[in-house]
Design an enzyme around this catalytic site. Structure first.
Site, PDB file in Angstrom:
ATOM      1  N   LYS A  25      21.925  44.169  85.522  1.00 22.39           N
ATOM      2  CA  LYS A  25      21.811  42.986  84.663  1.00 22.39           C
ATOM      3  C   LYS A  25      21.854  43.365  83.176  1.00 22.39           C
ATOM      4  O   LYS A  25      21.159  44.283  82.741  1.00 22.39           O
ATOM      5  CB  LYS A  25      20.505  42.252  84.969  1.00 22.39           C
ATOM      6  CG  LYS A  25      20.644  41.338  86.157  1.00 22.39           C
ATOM      7  CD  LYS A  25      19.395  40.544  86.400  1.00 22.39           C
ATOM      8  CE  LYS A  25      19.636  39.596  87.572  1.00 22.39           C
ATOM      9  NZ  LYS A  25      18.388  39.051  88.096  1.00 22.39           N
ATOM     10  N   ASP A 125      12.473  41.343  60.290  1.00 19.82           N
ATOM     11  CA  ASP A 125      12.009  40.071  60.873  1.00 19.82           C
ATOM     12  C   ASP A 125      11.038  40.359  62.009  1.00 19.82           C
ATOM     13  O   ASP A 125      11.192  39.883  63.129  1.00 19.82           O
ATOM     14  CB  ASP A 125      13.211  39.259  61.382  1.00 19.82           C
ATOM     15  CG  ASP A 125      12.804  37.878  61.881  1.00 19.82           C
ATOM     16  OD1 ASP A 125      11.689  37.425  61.546  1.00 19.82           O
ATOM     17  OD2 ASP A 125      13.594  37.248  62.613  1.00 19.82           O
TER      18      ASP A 125
END
Lengths: 224, 343
Positions: A25, A125
């Site tokens: 995945k 951030d």
């Protein structure tokens, strides 16, 4: 790229798609065009932030910081394909983590932040929304679009200022416990940077508008 | 529990002296009057002493008109609300003195109001928003906040100049102002109408924080270079506005995604700007959030927002002894506990 597939998650500047390659995945992070942004900025940011993020993910992965390792970095198409980290945003689960475990998580985040800063990397951030917690309580730092390289302590301090601000806004009751342990972890890895960065974090908070302590501090200088 | 409540509120933190009158019972509130008088400097920016003198001169007239407009008698007032800060000391003292006097003379409670909180509350009231992401932009503030645990919590703010101050300072230094606003439009907007091409300028966002000082310096350098060429100067105005607004909308979007709010509320003096409104509503739409910006009558400093927030304080038992009602030039929005906000 955006057609057909439904995003797993829609972030502030990118859509995240879940994909499978050879049974593994992965997520595809696609920086989207913004209708409110000037086309010149749109072009620059989508290219540059993708490029920066890819480069820093590789470097931090090799330095053993918990980040999703990238498989494909394609700035021209504003696309990064990286490992899928299964977990929740810290902003969403912080209230449900018991204090003892949260202390360990905070300390580990402090250590990872120190590793970044020692390597002259700032995140840009560092908020609770950009930390993923796995079900084994392992923290991953994500979203390096505003990151960069700098030797300026200011950039490192801003990372921590942003993290603290995010804590104060979203989980005010956990803020102190979290930051105490964060600093423990940070100091352990970067004892030389610690004092300077911590002092600067305090200074940055005083720069906000209408901070009454700022004026007190100015007076203290004359009293001494 | 309460009968009809009648509150008169005073605003005098900066350039505007305003009196507002609201009446209400529980959640049913009506604004009866909102009379404001703005000090306009002949040259330069706001001179605190001159602005205060303006307030002193205009106060009795503004109060009288507000009372008449509301159709009330001052003796029937339940309480007086006053904006005690943050703001300019000499200006704040005019409203505070008047409110303290009226409260003592008529023996009615005095309710302290934080000016920044009032900007937010009036916006929530007008659009019936319960829990918005707040974007507060004015001459003195640029911040992004949400309510949590009885307070407004600041998620991000400017690390140097507020947005309104950036536009005003640029306009003044580039020789476009005063006046700063002509026919309801800011002079930077008017100047931008003459421009056509975009020049990238310093763009500085740090998470949800912003920094405008580098942008101002760069824009002023260009303005100096293109002095006397309205078209080129128009390009600078257009690029300055575009860059500043792009930065603000970007951090607002980051905050919106972080907090998953479904309402976006723009408040403060710069909220009247149509270009900013347009960008923010486009952004909100991307995240299926409802956008609203306070209309000009209530986005700039005004008395009604103080009266309304005073009303909320009054019904929640907030009072201040007139002798202790001193002004606070520095009083951050995130320092005020507000009993009407949820836990």
């Amino acid at each position: 790229m955006a057609t057909g597939l439904k995003p797993l998650y829609m972030g502030a500047e990118a859509h995240i798609y879940l994909i499978e390659i050879l049974g593994e995945k992965f997520v595809a992070k696609y920086r989207i065009s913004k209708p409110y942004r000037h086309p010149v900025y749109d072009r620059i940011f989508r290219y540059q932030r993708t490029k920066t993020e890819g480069r820093i993910l590789v470097e931090l992965y090799l330095k053993n910081v918990n980040v999703p390792p990238p498989l494909i970095i394609d700035p021209a198409n504003s696309l990064i394909i990286m490992k899928y980290i299964i977990g929740d945003k810290l902003s969403e689960v912080i209230d449900s983590i018991p204090n003892q475990q949260l202390s360990a998580v905070a300390k580990r985040i402090g250590e990872m932040t120190a590793v970044m800063h020692i390597n002259r990397i700032y995140h840009g951030d560092l908020s609770l929304g950009n930390i993923i917690i796995t079900n084994t309580l392992k923290p991953y730092i994500i979203d390096f679009g505003l990151a960069g390289y700098s030797s300026d302590v200011e950039e490192y301090a801003i990372d921590i200022h942003l993290l603290r601000r995010s804590l104060n806004a979203l989980a005010p009751e956990k803020s102190e416990l979290f930051m105490d342990n964060f600093w423990k972890g940070y100091r352990g890895v970067a004892p030389l940077l610690y004092e300077e960065v911590k002092e600067r974090v305090y200074e940055i908070a005083l720069r906000g508008r209408y901070v009454s302590e700022r004026i007190k501090k100015r007076f203290e200088k004359y009293v001494e | 529990m309460h009968g009809e409540v009648l509150i008169v509120g005073f605003e005098s933190t900066s350039h505007t002296f305003g009196v507002g009158v609201v009446t209400g019972r529980g959640e049913h509130v009506k604004i009866l009057a909102n009379i404001n008088d703005r000090y306009v400097p002949l040259k330069g920016g706001i001179h605190p002493r001159e602005a205060a003198q303006h307030h002193v001169k205009t106060a009795p007239r503004v109060l009288k008109i507000a009372i008449e407009k509301a159709g009330i008698s001052i003796g029937d007032v339940s309480g007086f609300a006053v904006s005690l800060g943050p703001g300019l000391g000499p200006c704040l003292r005019v409203g505070a003195s008047l409110a303290r006097f009226l409260s003592s003379y008529y023996n009615k409670p005095l309710i302290p109001v934080n000016h920044a909180v009032a900007h937010v509350e009036i916006g929530k009231f007008l659009y019936n928003f319960r829990d918005p992401l707040v974007i507060y932009v004015s001459g003195g503030n640029t911040l992004i906040a949400v309510q949590r645990k009885k307070r407004y919590r600041v998620l991000g703010e400017t690390l140097d100049l507020p947005l309104g101050n950036l536009l005003d300072t640029f306009a003044r230094e580039a020789g476009l102002a005063p006046p700063y606003v002509v026919n309801g439009k800011h002079v930077v907007d008017l100047c931008a109408e003459k421009g056509s091409s975009f020049i990238p300028l310093p763009y500085s966002v740090k998470g949800i924080d912003l920094s405008f000082s580098g942008l101002l310096t760069a824009a002023l350098k260009l303005a100096e270079k293109y002095k006397g060429d309205p078209e080129k100067l128009g390009d600078v105005c257009l690029s300055l506005r575009e860059t500043a607004f792009n930065m603000l909308v970007e951090v607002a979007e980051r905050a919106l995604v972080l907090t998953s709010k479904k309402q976006v509320l723009l408040v403060g003096g710069v909220a009247a700007n149509t270009y900013l409104k347009e960008k923010l509503s486009k952004m909100a739409e991307l995240h299926n959030a409802v956008y609203a910006g306070t209309p000009p009558e209530y986005s700039g400093d005004n008395g009604a927002m103080i009266a309304y927030t005073g009303y909320l304080g009054y019904i929640n038992g907030l009072r201040i002894d007139p002798e202790k009602a001193i002004v606070r030039q520095r009083w951050r929005i995130d320092e005020v506990d507000l009993p009407w906000l949820p836990d």
